[in-house]
Motif scaffolding. Structure first.
Motif, mmCIF file in Angstrom:
data_model
loop_
_atom_site.group_PDB
_atom_site.id
_atom_site.type_symbol
_atom_site.label_atom_id
_atom_site.label_comp_id
_atom_site.label_asym_id
_atom_site.label_seq_id
_atom_site.Cartn_x
_atom_site.Cartn_y
_atom_site.Cartn_z
ATOM 1 N N ALA A 1 34.125 38.978 39.615
ATOM 2 C CA ALA A 1 32.773 38.596 39.197
ATOM 3 C C ALA A 1 31.693 39.474 39.812
ATOM 4 O O ALA A 1 30.647 39.688 39.213
ATOM 5 N N ASN A 2 31.916 40.002 41.028
ATOM 6 C CA ASN A 2 30.869 40.785 41.690
ATOM 7 C C ASN A 2 30.560 42.081 40.934
ATOM 8 O O ASN A 2 29.428 42.533 40.896
ATOM 9 N N ILE A 3 31.600 42.679 40.336
ATOM 10 C CA ILE A 3 31.407 43.949 39.650
ATOM 11 C C ILE A 3 31.282 43.754 38.134
ATOM 12 O O ILE A 3 30.514 44.428 37.467
ATOM 13 N N ASN A 4 32.077 42.806 37.613
ATOM 14 C CA ASN A 4 32.080 42.567 36.176
ATOM 15 C C ASN A 4 31.793 41.096 35.908
ATOM 16 O O ASN A 4 32.719 40.307 35.696
ATOM 17 N N PRO A 5 30.525 40.686 35.926
ATOM 18 C CA PRO A 5 30.198 39.270 35.775
ATOM 19 C C PRO A 5 30.514 38.718 34.394
ATOM 20 O O PRO A 5 30.613 37.499 34.224
ATOM 21 N N GLY B 1 41.966 45.174 36.888
ATOM 22 C CA GLY B 1 42.552 45.764 38.083
ATOM 23 C C GLY B 1 43.593 46.815 37.808
ATOM 24 O O GLY B 1 44.091 47.455 38.746
ATOM 25 N N GLY B 2 43.972 46.991 36.526
ATOM 26 C CA GLY B 2 45.002 47.981 36.209
ATOM 27 C C GLY B 2 46.332 47.687 36.866
ATOM 28 O O GLY B 2 47.080 48.600 37.207
ATOM 29 N N GLN B 3 46.666 46.420 37.045
ATOM 30 C CA GLN B 3 47.833 46.021 37.831
ATOM 31 C C GLN B 3 49.032 45.685 36.964
ATOM 32 O O GLN B 3 48.900 45.365 35.783
ATOM 33 N N VAL B 4 50.194 45.714 37.584
ATOM 34 C CA VAL B 4 51.390 45.137 36.970
ATOM 35 C C VAL B 4 51.219 43.624 37.026
ATOM 36 O O VAL B 4 51.164 43.035 38.103
ATOM 37 N N SER B 5 51.106 42.996 35.871
ATOM 38 C CA SER B 5 50.808 41.559 35.827
ATOM 39 C C SER B 5 52.014 40.697 35.493
ATOM 40 O O SER B 5 51.965 39.473 35.627
ATOM 41 N N LYS B 6 53.112 41.329 35.052
ATOM 42 C CA LYS B 6 54.315 40.551 34.748
ATOM 43 C C LYS B 6 55.534 41.444 34.907
ATOM 44 O O LYS B 6 55.559 42.578 34.424
ATOM 45 N N ILE C 1 34.206 48.459 47.409
ATOM 46 C CA ILE C 1 34.748 48.555 46.064
ATOM 47 C C ILE C 1 36.253 48.321 46.140
ATOM 48 O O ILE C 1 36.939 48.913 46.988
ATOM 49 N N ASN C 2 36.776 47.470 45.275
ATOM 50 C CA ASN C 2 38.221 47.247 45.189
ATOM 51 C C ASN C 2 38.650 47.426 43.736
ATOM 52 O O ASN C 2 38.072 46.831 42.832
ATOM 53 N N THR C 3 39.646 48.260 43.520
ATOM 54 C CA THR C 3 40.052 48.573 42.152
ATOM 55 C C THR C 3 40.567 47.343 41.401
ATOM 56 O O THR C 3 40.551 47.322 40.169
ATOM 57 N N LYS C 4 41.028 46.314 42.132
ATOM 58 C CA LYS C 4 41.532 45.143 41.421
ATOM 59 C C LYS C 4 40.400 44.338 40.774
ATOM 60 O O LYS C 4 40.663 43.448 39.968
ATOM 61 N N GLY D 1 45.309 46.284 44.988
ATOM 62 C CA GLY D 1 44.268 47.243 44.660
ATOM 63 C C GLY D 1 43.939 48.122 45.852
ATOM 64 O O GLY D 1 44.382 47.868 46.983
ATOM 65 N N PHE D 2 43.137 49.156 45.586
ATOM 66 C CA PHE D 2 42.705 50.092 46.630
ATOM 67 C C PHE D 2 41.232 49.838 46.936
ATOM 68 O O PHE D 2 40.392 49.810 46.035
ATOM 69 N N GLN D 3 40.946 49.642 48.199
ATOM 70 C CA GLN D 3 39.595 49.261 48.624
ATOM 71 C C GLN D 3 38.958 50.379 49.454
ATOM 72 O O GLN D 3 39.597 50.954 50.330
ATOM 73 N N PHE D 4 37.693 50.696 49.152
ATOM 74 C CA PHE D 4 36.935 51.701 49.892
ATOM 75 C C PHE D 4 35.460 51.352 49.765
ATOM 76 O O PHE D 4 35.087 50.401 49.061
ATOM 77 N N LYS D 5 34.608 52.117 50.439
ATOM 78 C CA LYS D 5 33.166 51.853 50.415
ATOM 79 C C LYS D 5 32.443 52.997 49.705
ATOM 80 O O LYS D 5 32.832 54.162 49.801
ATOM 81 N N ASP D 6 31.370 52.612 48.982
ATOM 82 C CA ASP D 6 30.533 53.673 48.430
ATOM 83 C C ASP D 6 29.524 54.101 49.506
ATOM 84 O O ASP D 6 29.524 53.581 50.626
ATOM 85 N N LYS D 7 28.667 55.038 49.176
ATOM 86 C CA LYS D 7 27.769 55.613 50.176
ATOM 87 C C LYS D 7 26.687 54.633 50.613
ATOM 88 O O LYS D 7 26.032 54.855 51.646
#
Length: 605
Positions: free
Chosen positions: A59-63, A88-93, A135-138, A124-130
């Motif tokens: 919800a934070n990124i895609n409400p 999240g581009g994840q394997v879901s099943k 940001i978390n890819t999931k 997911g992969f988590q990192f920070k923007d400037k």
């Protein structure tokens, strides 16, 4: 009065009748077993189940994300059927096509076996923007594109593109069928982030796919390799910390299956935690995080997912230390399972007979191998019975004397008769590693999974033919017939072998006979929820022990000859062994110290 350790003819007939009754009981219930099971515990609350698994928060990124807006893509081969989510581009099943999961409603393994389904896995992969925003890819929405046996999922965030490329092997060796190549590529990420590493976060809840919940739960844990795949470790506790090692792969092990992710660059500063889930569709919740490097603030890494059964030849074929995931025991115990019990089972199973009869023949083979040791043990028991009157005479003679003198006199009787009491300990010591090896073998050998025998539908789980309307502490809501049968023969064997055991001569000393009779009862509590194959093995093993005792007593050994041999030993000068000499010297020294202490007390008076 001399104690009788043997069985008379009526007792032999009683034992034979008992065996016939047990076997008749087993065959009867095999035909008349009810297939319907009214399990009130199956009324699970869907809301509780969903709450036990971490849900993906986007919800934070895609409400505006809704379930209907999430797309899926599918890949499949002969062994796996995979589904990928645009969220999240994840394997879901993940479905293993050649295996089935246990259904409590039908008491059968007839459900599709999913390792991942219903959001029980999130990564997911988590990192920070400037600006410092996490940001978390999931949390991102990806667009899936399928091209043959590969699916590419692409997400855009503030002008940066992130791609997850999954490739499922559809040809090649069997080991390739369980692997999923996973490449992560980014472009423009350096414009919005200055991080030099990303935090890989994986939340996984183990699905209940086997019959024995507590057994499967205890086998669910983290497993991982490091030091260039050479070292392996596991963790079934609450926390996992490997911040100094670079992990080559991290996996979640279940009883017979495992989900593993391998990083070509490795995971650093790894840590995790886990907690049991008491009821519902899931057994255990595990959370892992470890860092992977970013090159120039771009995320370009190669990974491989493995969704595989814990089959030893398959695991060894990868040459990545995966075979250590299978908990067959450490050192000698594990070697015994790998190089003796497993090959022996496979050789006999190739004859085309039922798994239960394979275990029956395995038991006989083990007994034949141990027969020389067993013979010495039972011969010692017979000789102990012959010299029982002389031991009783020593006990009566030194009843009020110094216990040390009585012990010396008793040992002298054994020495003159040529009886080595320590020889009776050897069979028990030999049995300990065999028992522990089989304790590891039966609930972890995937070839036995789903193999039924009589009323046990799965020899790797307990049989619950006798269902109780209530729960008994440490027993549960059922009684295992195999466990009951095993307990009965162990009790009979204990009665037959405890006749020569001396009663405690001093107040406060425990009565070993009582302890030995209690042991089979406590064994029932252990076996009732264990693999029925283990109970069946020990039922056969102890039944054979009883037959061996009867054959030795009534066919092989002649008590008159034994008595004559003992008398001849007593008449000859007997050489004192090193152990006996050491024991005698210790007793004499203790006596001297005791006399010195008594003399000092008398002087003080």
């Amino acid at each position: 009065m001399q104690q009788n350790n043997g069985l008379d003819k009526s007792q032999i007939i009683s034992f034979a009748v008992l065996c016939l009754v047990l076997f008749g009981f087993m065959f009867y219930f095999q035909k008349d077993q009810q297939t319907e099971e009214a399990l009130n515990a199956e009324k699970q609350k869907t809301e509780q189940t969903q709450n036990s698994v971490k849900s993906t928060q986007a919800a934070n990124i895609n409400p505006n994300v809704t379930p209907n807006s999430i797309q899926t893509a599918t890949l499949a081969n002969n062994e796996l059927k995979l589904e990928f989510s645009s969220l999240g581009g994840q394997v879901s099943k993940v479905e293993l096509l050649k295996y089935k999961a246990y259904d409590q409603k039908t008491d059968k393994a007839d459900l599709p076996l999913y390792l991942i389904n219903k959001n029980n896995s999130s990564y997911g992969f988590q990192f920070k923007d400037k600006t410092g925003k996490v940001i978390n890819t999931k949390d991102l929405i990806f667009s899936p594109v399928v091209n043959g046996n590969a699916v590419t999922l692409t997400a855009n965030y503030n002008g940066a593109a992130i791609q997850f490329i999954y490739t499922l092997n559809t040809a090649g060796e069997l080991k390739d069928q369980y692997t999923l190549d996973f490449k992560v590529r980014s472009q423009g990420l350096a414009n919005i982030s200055s991080d030099n590493k990303a935090d890989f976060i994986w939340d996984y809840s183990v699905r209940n796919v086997e019959k024995g919940r507590s057994q499967e739960q205890s086998h669910s844990e983290f497993s991982y390799a490091f030091n260039n795949y050479n070292d392996y470790d596991y963790d079934g506790r609450t926390t996992m910390e490997e911040e100094k090692e670079t992990l080559n792969w991290i996996g979640v092990k279940q009883q017979f299956f495992s989900s593993v992710i391998e990083s070509k660059s490795g995971f650093t500063q790894s840590k995790g935690n886990q907690e049991n889930i008491e009821e519902g569709e899931y057994l255990k919740k595990l959370n892992f995080e470890g860092f992977v490097p970013m090159t120039g603030s771009e995320l370009n890494q190669d990974f491989t997912w493995y969704f595989m059964p814990l089959d030893l030849p398959l695991l060894k074929s990868y040459d990545k230390n995966f075979d250590e995931i299978l908990p067959l025991g450490w050192s000698f115990i594990g070697s015994m399972n790998r190089y003796f019990f497993m090959p022996m089972y496979n050789i006999i199973a190739d004859w085309g007979i039922a798994a239960g009869w394979v275990i029956f023949l395995m038991t006989i083979i083990v007994k034949l191998i141990l027969s020389p040791i067993m013979y010495k043990q039972h011969k010692l028991s017979a000789m102990m019975k012959v010299i029982r009157p002389e031991i009783d005479e020593v006990n009566a003679k030194f009843k009020d004397a110094d216990p040390m003198k009585k012990q010396q006199a008793t040992m002298e009787v054994y020495r003159k008769a040529g009886v080595n009491q320590m020889a009776g300990c050897l069979p028990a010591l030999v049995q300990i590693p065999i028992f522990y090896a089989l304790f590891r073998f039966f609930p972890n050998f995937i070839d036995l999974r789903g193999q039924g025998f009589w009323f046990a539908k799965d020899l790797t789980a307990y049989d619950d033919l006798i269902k109780l309307p209530f729960k008994i502490p440490f027993l549960g809501d059922h009684l295992s017939v195999f466990a009951i049968a095993c307990t009965i023969v162990i009790l009979i064997y204990t009665v037959m072998t405890s006749g020569n055991m001396q009663q405690p001569q001093q107040e406060g000393m425990p009565n070993m006979k009582v302890i030995m009779y209690i042991f089979p009862i406590t064994f029932l509590f252990f076996l009732n929820t264990s693999a029925s194959g283990l109970s069946w093995y020990y039922f056969v093993s102890n039944a054979i022990n009883i037959l061996i005792i009867l054959v030795i007593k009534y066919v092989i050994l002649d008590e008159k000859k034994i008595h004559a041999q003992i008398q001849a030993n007593k008449a000859q000068p007997k050489k004192e062994g090193k152990f006996q000499k050491r024991m005698r010297e210790m007793m004499e020294k203790a006596q001297e110290q005791q006399k010195a202490q008594e003399q000092q007390r008398n002087r003080k008076k």
